[in-house]
Design an enzyme around this catalytic site. Structure first.
Site, PDB file in Angstrom:
ATOM      1  N   HIS A 268      17.079 -10.022 -18.945  1.00 49.76           N
ATOM      2  CA  HIS A 268      17.104  -9.641 -17.782  1.00 49.76           C
ATOM      3  C   HIS A 268      15.396  -8.907 -17.589  1.00 49.76           C
ATOM      4  CE1 HIS A 268      17.291  -5.791 -19.602  1.00 49.76           C
ATOM      5  NE2 HIS A 268      16.829  -5.269 -18.556  1.00 49.76           N
TER       6      HIS A 268
HETATM    7  C1  UD1 Z   1      15.917  -1.986 -14.776  1.00 55.45           C
HETATM    8  C2  UD1 Z   1      14.664  -1.371 -15.589  1.00 55.45           C
HETATM    9  C3  UD1 Z   1      14.744  -1.782 -17.080  1.00 55.45           C
HETATM   10  C4  UD1 Z   1      16.222  -1.576 -17.721  1.00 55.45           C
HETATM   11  C5  UD1 Z   1      16.921  -2.192 -16.608  1.00 55.45           C
HETATM   12  C6  UD1 Z   1      18.496  -2.229 -17.156  1.00 55.45           C
HETATM   13  C7  UD1 Z   1      12.513  -0.864 -14.167  1.00 55.45           C
HETATM   14  C8  UD1 Z   1      11.271  -1.241 -14.069  1.00 55.45           C
HETATM   15  N1  UD1 Z   1      13.341  -1.588 -14.892  1.00 55.45           N
HETATM   16  O1  UD1 Z   1      15.385  -3.405 -14.544  1.00 55.45           O
HETATM   17  O2  UD1 Z   1      13.797  -0.937 -17.763  1.00 55.45           O
HETATM   18  O3  UD1 Z   1      16.124  -2.215 -19.097  1.00 55.45           O
HETATM   19  O4  UD1 Z   1      16.995  -1.688 -15.327  1.00 55.45           O
HETATM   20  O5  UD1 Z   1      19.506  -3.043 -16.220  1.00 55.45           O
HETATM   21  O6  UD1 Z   1      13.104   0.005 -13.583  1.00 55.45           O
HETATM   22  N2  UD1 Z   1      20.402  -5.639  -8.768  1.00 55.45           N
HETATM   23  C9  UD1 Z   1      21.444  -5.974  -8.199  1.00 55.45           C
HETATM   24  N3  UD1 Z   1      22.429  -4.819  -8.254  1.00 55.45           N
HETATM   25  C10 UD1 Z   1      22.404  -3.718  -8.971  1.00 55.45           C
HETATM   26  C11 UD1 Z   1      20.987  -3.552  -9.277  1.00 55.45           C
HETATM   27  C12 UD1 Z   1      20.071  -4.367  -9.277  1.00 55.45           C
HETATM   28  O7  UD1 Z   1      21.837  -7.018  -7.655  1.00 55.45           O
HETATM   29  O8  UD1 Z   1      23.228  -2.989  -8.870  1.00 55.45           O
HETATM   30  C13 UD1 Z   1      19.263  -6.655  -8.551  1.00 55.45           C
HETATM   31  C14 UD1 Z   1      17.930  -6.079  -7.378  1.00 55.45           C
HETATM   32  O9  UD1 Z   1      18.337  -6.428  -6.439  1.00 55.45           O
HETATM   33  C15 UD1 Z   1      16.736  -6.689  -8.087  1.00 55.45           C
HETATM   34  C16 UD1 Z   1      17.133  -6.836  -9.742  1.00 55.45           C
HETATM   35  O10 UD1 Z   1      18.460  -6.899  -9.826  1.00 55.45           O
HETATM   36  O11 UD1 Z   1      16.959  -8.070  -7.504  1.00 55.45           O
HETATM   37  C17 UD1 Z   1      16.647  -6.077 -10.466  1.00 55.45           C
HETATM   38  O12 UD1 Z   1      17.039  -4.802 -10.045  1.00 55.45           O
HETATM   39  P1  UD1 Z   1      15.914  -3.482 -10.726  1.00 55.45           P
HETATM   40  O13 UD1 Z   1      16.476  -2.344 -10.179  1.00 55.45           O
HETATM   41  O14 UD1 Z   1      14.539  -3.945 -10.710  1.00 55.45           O
HETATM   42  O15 UD1 Z   1      16.122  -3.299 -12.316  1.00 55.45           O
HETATM   43  P2  UD1 Z   1      16.563  -4.129 -13.391  1.00 55.45           P
HETATM   44  O16 UD1 Z   1      16.004  -5.373 -13.576  1.00 55.45           O
HETATM   45  O17 UD1 Z   1      17.779  -3.902 -13.973  1.00 55.45           O
END
Ligand code: UD1
Length: 366
Positions: A209
C-alpha cells in the site's frame, strides 16, 4: 469534576494506530485517576480499516471524531488541525499523545507544538533516511517537537540521540506486539484458509500500500508480475489505496490470475493467523514486518528500505524492492528461525508507556 488541564488527549486515525493504542489504553486502566480522551481523526474510515479494530480490540469509542476523510496529504493535514482547533473550546490538554508516522501523527504533533501542549510520541525515533517518503517527513516533524519519546527499539533510541532531541527518551518496545505476546496462540489456520482453498505453509501472504508502489503503474505492474509468478498461491490483502490503483491503471487482470487471490483487509487476529500459517510474508507494511518477525516467518520487503533494521540485520527478512532476481532468491531461501525475537519489544511496551505517562502527569500536577 477534574481540571480540564489535567486531560490527556490520545490522537489516532489509521489502522496501525488503532492496533497500537488498544493495549496502551488497556494499560491506562492501572491509573484510574488519570483523565484521558480519545480522538479519531477519521483518516481511515472504511469499516474494515477502522471500526473493525475498535470492535475486535475493544477500544473505547472515541470522544471526538474529526472526520477528515481522504484527500491530498495537505488537505488531510489542514482538516485535522482545524478539527483539533475546534476541540480547544472544550479541551486544554496537559499532554497530547500521537502514534506512528501518518498524516494524523504529524498534524497532531504540529497542532500541539503551536499551542504549546506537551507531546508524547509512541513509535518514536524510527528513520528510513529518505525524505521522499511521506512517512519519513511525518516522523521527522513529530520527533522535532515531542517531549516524551517512546522508542520501539534501541536503534530508534540511538537515532534520536544522534539528532540531539531534547526531551525524555524511553525504550519501551512496540506496543502493537504486546497484543501478540499477551494473547494465546492464534487459532488454527486451517478453518480460515479453507475460505480460499489454501493449505498451511503452502501460500505466501502479501500486502502492498505504500505510495512508492501504488502510484507508479510500471512499478505496480512489476509487483503484480512478481506475485503472479511466485510459484505458490499468494493471498493479497487489498488496502483501499492498492485497490484504487489497480482499477486506475487497469491492472485488474492480475487479480484474475489464479496465483493471486485478492481479499478484503482482514481483522487483527485473522491477519495474525494468516501470518503464522503462511510460508513467507511479502510486504511493504512496517506493521507486517514486525508481526512476521514475531511469528518467526521470513519477510520479503518490497520497498527501498525498512525502518525495522533489526529484522534484516538478524537475517529474518530482506529488502528486495522490485528486483526479480532478489525476489526469486528470497522466495527460495530456506529459513529456519528458532531464536526468540525480542529486539522489537518483549510484551511490556504498553505498561512502560502508561507508567511514564502517569509519572509525567504527576510531575505536571505537583
Ligand atoms: C496511511 C499512512 C501509512 C500507514 C497506512 C496504514 C500516511 C502518509 N500514511 O496510509 O503510514 O502505514 O495509513 O494503512 O498517513 N482510503 C479508503 N478508505 C479508508 C482509508 C483510506 O478508501 O478507510 C483510501 C483513501 O481515499 C486514499 C487511500 O485509501 O485514496 C490512501 O489513504 P490514506 O489515508 O492516504 O492512508 P494510507 O495509504 O492508508
Amino acid at each position: 469534576m477534574k481540571d480540564k488541564a489535567q486531560n490527556i488527549l490520545f490522537i489516532v486515525g489509521n489502522r496501525p494506530q488503532f492496533i497500537k493504542i488498544a493495549p496502551v489504553l488497556k494499560a491506562m486502566e492501572q491509573y484510574p485517576e488519570l483523565n484521558y480522551k480519545l480522538i479519531h481523526t477519521g483518516q481511515h474510515y472504511d469499516y474494515n480499516l477502522s471500526q473493525q479494530f475498535f470492535d475486535e480490540l475493544k477500544i473505547p469509542p472515541p470522544d471526538y471524531h474529526l472526520e477528515c476523510g481522504s484527500g491530498t496529504p495537505t488537505q488531510q493535514f489542514i482538516r485535522i488541525i482545524s478539527g483539533l482547533d475546534e476541540l480547544m473550546k472544550n479541551e486544554r490538554p496537559a499532554l497530547v499523545v500521537v502514534v506512528g508516522d501518518t498524516n494524523t501523527t504529524s498534524a497532531g504533533a504540529v497542532w500541539s507544538a503551536i499551542n504549546q501542549f506537551r507531546l508524547a510520541h509512541i513509535e518514536s525515533g524510527l528513520r528510513e533516511w529518505d525524505k521522499s517518503i511521506p512517512e519519513e517527513i511525518n516522523k521527522l516533524l513529530t520527533d522535532a517537537v515531542s517531549d516524551l519519546y517512546f522508542c520501539p527499539t534501541q536503534t530508534a533510541v540511538e537515532n534520536l540521540r544522534r539528532q540531539h532531541v531534547t526531551g525524555k527518551i524511553i525504550l519501551s518496545g512496540d506496543p502493537g506486539l504486546d497484543l501478540l505476546f499477551n494473547t494465546s496462540s492464534p487459532e488454527s489456520g486451517e478453518n480460515l484458509l479453507s475460505k480460499w482453498n489454501l493449505k498451511v505453509s503452502e501460500f505466501y501472504l502479501a500486502t502492498c500500500h505504500r505510495q512508492i508502489n501504488t502510484d507508479d503503474r510500471e512499478r505496480l505492474e512489476t509487483i503484480l508480475t512478481l506475485l503472479s509468478t511466485a510459484g505458490k498461491p499468494v493471498l493479497l490483502s487489498l488496502h483501499p489505496r492498492l485497490a484504487k490503483a489497480i482499477i486506475h491503471f487497469d491492472l485488474g487482470s492480475y487479480l484474475r490470475d489464479h496465483n493471486i487471490i485478492a481479499c478484503e483487509p482482514l481483522g487483527f487476529r485473522h491477519m495474525q493467523t494468516l501470518i503464522s500459517s503462511c510460508d513467507k510474508v511479502i510486504t511493504d507494511s512496517g506493521g507486517l514486518v514486525k508481526e512476521a518477525y514475531f511469528h518467526r516467518k521470513y519477510v520479503i520487503i518490497i520497498d527501498r528500505q525498512t525502518e525495522w533494521v533489526e529484522v534484516v540485520r538478524e537475517g529474518k527478512g530482506q529488502v528486495v524492492g522490485v528486483d526479480f532476481t532478489g525476489f526469486r532468491e528470497a522466495l527460495q531461501f530456506q529459513f529456519k528461525n528458532t531464536t526468540p525475537s525480542l529486539s522489537l519489544g518483549d510484551g511490556n511496551a504498553s505498561a512502560i508507556i502508561a507508567a511514564e505517562i502517569n509519572s509525567f502527569m504527576l510531575s505536571v500536577v505537583n
